[in-house]
Design an enzyme around this catalytic site. Structure first.
Site, PDB file in Angstrom:
ATOM      1  N   SER A 154       6.091  12.621  22.446  1.00  0.00           N
ATOM      2  CA  SER A 154       6.272  12.415  23.781  1.00  0.00           C
ATOM      3  C   SER A 154       5.050  13.040  24.603  1.00  0.00           C
ATOM      4  O   SER A 154       3.933  12.518  24.381  1.00  0.00           O
ATOM      5  CB  SER A 154       7.690  13.028  24.017  1.00  0.00           C
ATOM      6  N   ASP A 214      12.118   2.542  21.797  1.00  0.00           N
ATOM      7  CA  ASP A 214      11.674   3.756  22.498  1.00  0.00           C
ATOM      8  C   ASP A 214      10.952   3.182  23.936  1.00  0.00           C
ATOM      9  O   ASP A 214      10.031   2.461  23.794  1.00  0.00           O
ATOM     10  CB  ASP A 214      10.543   4.266  21.635  1.00  0.00           C
ATOM     11  N   HIS A 267      13.742   7.120  21.525  1.00  0.00           N
ATOM     12  CA  HIS A 267      12.722   7.889  21.807  1.00  0.00           C
ATOM     13  C   HIS A 267      12.831   9.326  21.138  1.00  0.00           C
ATOM     14  O   HIS A 267      11.922  10.112  20.667  1.00  0.00           O
ATOM     15  CB  HIS A 267      12.560   8.079  23.352  1.00  0.00           C
TER      16      HIS A 267
END
Length: 280
Positions: A154, A214, A267
């Protein structure tokens, strides 16, 4: 949250027309194990590197109090590599960086012509740049025959990409592994393709991994000038080497084609490991 199975993924690829020729299903068990190892380290970074592989030696901490960027320099003598890992979003301060979408020149790397990156992540990068370069250099001086590896999830994935790009101006033995990485601009994507031989899965040293639908790889929006590089490794459930697709060409054929938006279950969890939970 809807899960995307391998059967569904095959249907997506087949019905995508031109995407069929640019997507292949299955990777080697060795590569799959490597991706899982790097995902383990990246997800563990949310919880002070809990349950990382036993061969890895935890080194110096990377930290800036104003941006709350967190990372570590690690070493694995068994594989002869120096690993830099960054934590993803873990605080309100990090969230402020996440939402600063303004494209910003990547001025710390003049070789990256016309490169622009996510404004918030650039602020995060310059807040720790001196630490990162100094700590990496210290390790390289002690272990000159070790390879360099950079990884993160991320926000941490974006920091990893900026770090790897910066280090590529000095070192030529770098591998980059990112999970749920947001976009930068096309010039930066092109630079990374060239610097990391990432135009083909046969040569790439840049492993951009995505999962199911995601939503973060869809951000920042492409219509604001953001883009990804060529090669993507798309993991679908149930996760395995066989259920990992290698996607090249048009970036909207695999993960980005699934319509995921923002932070979702796909995610926060990669290869069954959820950020910071350390239950693996």
């Amino acid at each position: 949250m809807k899960q995307f199975s391998a059967k569904y993924a095959i249907a997506v690829v087949v019905t995508a027309g031109h995407a069929l020729a640019a997507s292949t299903q299955g990777i080697s068990e060795d590569l799959y194990s490597r991706l899982v190892e790097m995902a383990t380290i990246s997800q563990a970074a949310y919880a002070d590197l809990c349950n990382i592989p036993s061969t890895i030696i935890k080194g110096e901490k990377i930290y800036n109090s104003q941006t709350d960027i967190n990372g570590w320099i690690l070493r694995d003598d068994s594989s002869k590599e120096i690993i830099t890992v960054f934590r993803g979003t873990g605080s309100d301060t990090n969230l402020q960086l996440d939402t600063n979408y303004t494209l910003t020149p990547f001025d710390t790397l003049p070789q990256c012509n016309s490169c622009e990156v996510h404004g918030g992540y650039y602020i995060g990068w310059i807040s720790v740049q001196d630490q990162v370069e100094s700590l990496v250099q210290q390790q390289v001086s002690q272990f000159p025959d070790y390879a360099l590896t950079v990884t993160g999830h991320s926000l941490g994935a974006s920091l990893a990409a900026l770090t790897a790009a910066q280090l590529s101006a000095t070192y030529d033995n770098i591998r980059l592994y990112t999970f749920g990485e947001p976009r930068s601009n096309q010039a930066f994507a092109s630079y990374m393709n060239d610097a990391f031989q990432a135009s083909s899965p046969d040569t790439t040293q840049y492993f951009r991994v995505t999962h199911a639908n995601d939503g973060i790889p869809n951000l920042p929006p492409a219509d604001e000038g953001y883009a990804h590089g060529v090669v993507e490794y798309w993991s679908v459930d149930p996760y395995s080497a066989q259920n990992t697709f290698v996607c090249t060409g048009d970036e909207v054929q695999c993960c980005e084609a699934q319509g995921g938006q923002g932070v979702n279950n796909a995610h926060t969890t990669y290869f069954g490991m959820t950020s910071g939970h350390c239950t693996w």
